[in-house]
Scaffold this motif. Structure first.
Motif, PDB file in Angstrom:
ATOM      1  N   UNK A 120       0.597  -1.059  -0.103  1.00 27.19           N
ATOM      2  CA  UNK A 120      -0.100  -0.078   0.142  1.00 27.19           C
ATOM      3  C   UNK A 120       0.808   1.323   0.029  1.00 27.19           C
ATOM      4  N   UNK A 121       2.051   0.978   0.062  1.00 26.09           N
ATOM      5  CA  UNK A 121       3.016   2.291   0.568  1.00 26.09           C
ATOM      6  C   UNK A 121       3.600   2.685  -0.814  1.00 26.09           C
ATOM      7  N   UNK A 122       3.621   3.987  -0.969  1.00 29.00           N
ATOM      8  CA  UNK A 122       4.639   4.606  -2.240  1.00 29.00           C
ATOM      9  C   UNK A 122       6.152   4.359  -2.125  1.00 29.00           C
ATOM     10  N   UNK A 123       6.728   4.340  -0.766  1.00 25.23           N
ATOM     11  CA  UNK A 123       7.848   4.140  -0.943  1.00 25.23           C
ATOM     12  C   UNK A 123       8.160   3.386   0.509  1.00 25.23           C
ATOM     13  N   UNK A 124       9.257   2.745   0.576  1.00 29.35           N
ATOM     14  CA  UNK A 124       9.565   2.124   1.821  1.00 29.35           C
ATOM     15  C   UNK A 124      10.755   2.151   1.928  1.00 29.35           C
ATOM     16  N   UNK A 125      10.904   2.338   3.615  1.00 33.12           N
ATOM     17  CA  UNK A 125      12.464   2.544   4.195  1.00 33.12           C
ATOM     18  C   UNK A 125      12.543   1.533   5.306  1.00 33.12           C
ATOM     19  N   UNK A 126      13.637   1.312   5.453  1.00 37.14           N
ATOM     20  CA  UNK A 126      14.007   0.265   6.710  1.00 37.14           C
ATOM     21  C   UNK A 126      15.044   0.867   7.571  1.00 37.14           C
ATOM     22  N   UNK A 127      14.492   0.612   8.820  1.00 38.28           N
ATOM     23  CA  UNK A 127      15.424   1.026   9.974  1.00 38.28           C
ATOM     24  C   UNK A 127      16.065   0.065  10.777  1.00 38.28           C
ATOM     25  N   UNK A 128      17.452   0.026  11.057  1.00 32.23           N
ATOM     26  CA  UNK A 128      18.047  -0.861  11.698  1.00 32.23           C
ATOM     27  C   UNK A 128      19.369  -0.274  12.611  1.00 32.23           C
ATOM     28  N   UNK A 129      19.093  -0.587  13.717  1.00 30.02           N
ATOM     29  CA  UNK A 129      20.057   0.050  14.522  1.00 30.02           C
ATOM     30  C   UNK A 129      19.949   1.528  14.651  1.00 30.02           C
ATOM     31  N   UNK A 130      18.967   2.143  14.255  1.00 31.69           N
ATOM     32  CA  UNK A 130      18.863   3.837  14.298  1.00 31.69           C
ATOM     33  C   UNK A 130      19.003   4.091  13.045  1.00 31.69           C
TER      34      UNK A 130
END
Ligand code: ADP
Ligand code: MG
Length: 227
Positions: free
Chosen positions: A208-218
């Motif tokens: 459903x998202x236009x963009x996806x970002x991932x967070x790892x250890x800040x």
């Protein structure tokens, strides 16, 4: 950009040292777009939303909301900015037990001279937009979990925010109702032209998202655009 985080670093006291919750995070969210943020528990997702919401001041970096740089603003100025520009949806709806669905929305209306009739009309319009036109007079205990989360989302949109921040809105819902809530957030993002950040632990929501970002250890991996 409606929401712009630039090199945001946030640390918390952790015994004698400090824990880095966000490490030079930069994120730009244009109006009418949905950016999903995924990452393991403890990676900094809620911290990211708290900073974007101006509820927490970062150690370094800047948060810009609708062109306004928030650094150096007083608490009162930040509260006004949040009321006018930022809609926040937390995991739990936190509705007021004694108020009807329509009243939950109406109490959010900023006190800027909007007439009561306008406020009531806007509340009705938003409840219709989240599929609750017939439930406007119901109190929280008369609504299902999914319906309560829809009221929560409608309430966050009451002041026509520029930025919509949503933290794991489906954690209390089954898969089907969760997917419907995510689709609703995507639709409202495009309809209301909000710059939306959606934190989710469920990768099936990412479509459903236009963009996806991932967070790892800040740390953020840059948004992949489009998915
Ligand atoms: P997520 O939402 O991805 O689970 P959080 O942003 O809640 O992650 O937390 C990121 C890190 O910061 C975790 O290590 C967490 O323990 C720590 N943390 C979060 N809030 C606080 C706080 N108020 N005080 C101290 N440490 C915190
Ligand atoms: Mg969290």
């Amino acid at each position: 950009m409606s929401l712009h985080l630039t090199a945001v670093t946030l640390t918390y006291a952790d015994g004698d040292t400090r824990l880095t919750a966000l490490d030079e995070v930069s994120l730009a969210v244009p109006p009418g777009s949905l950016t999903a943020v995924v990452g393991p528990s403890g990676s900094g997702k809620s911290s990211l939303l708290a900073v974007a919401a101006t509820l927490v001041t970062p150690d370094a970096g800047t948060v810009t909301v609708d062109g306004t740089v928030t650094s150096g603003m007083t608490r009162g100025e930040l509260a006004a900015l949040r009321r006018e520009k930022i809609g926040i949806v937390f995991q739990q709806p936190n509705l007021i037990p004694s108020l009807s669905a329509a009243e939950q929305l109406q109490v959010m209306a900023r006190i800027d001279g909007r007439r009561p009739r306008t406020v009531r009309a806007r509340a009705r319009e938003l409840l219709a937009a989240v599929g609750l036109a017939d439930q406007a007079d119901r109190r929280p205990h008369q609504l299902s979990g999914g319906q309560r989360q829809r009221v929560n989302i409608a309430r966050a949109l009451m002041n026509d925010p520029t930025v919509l921040l949503v933290d794991e809105p489906t954690s209390a819902l089954d898969h089907e109702r969760g997917a419907a809530v995510i689709d609703l957030i995507a639709r409202l993002t495009h309809q209301q032209a909000t710059a939306t950040v959606l934190v989710t632990h469920d990768r099936s929501h990412l479509s459903a998202a236009d963009r996806v970002t991932e967070v790892n250890d800040g740390r953020l991996t840059h948004p992949t655009s489009p998915r």
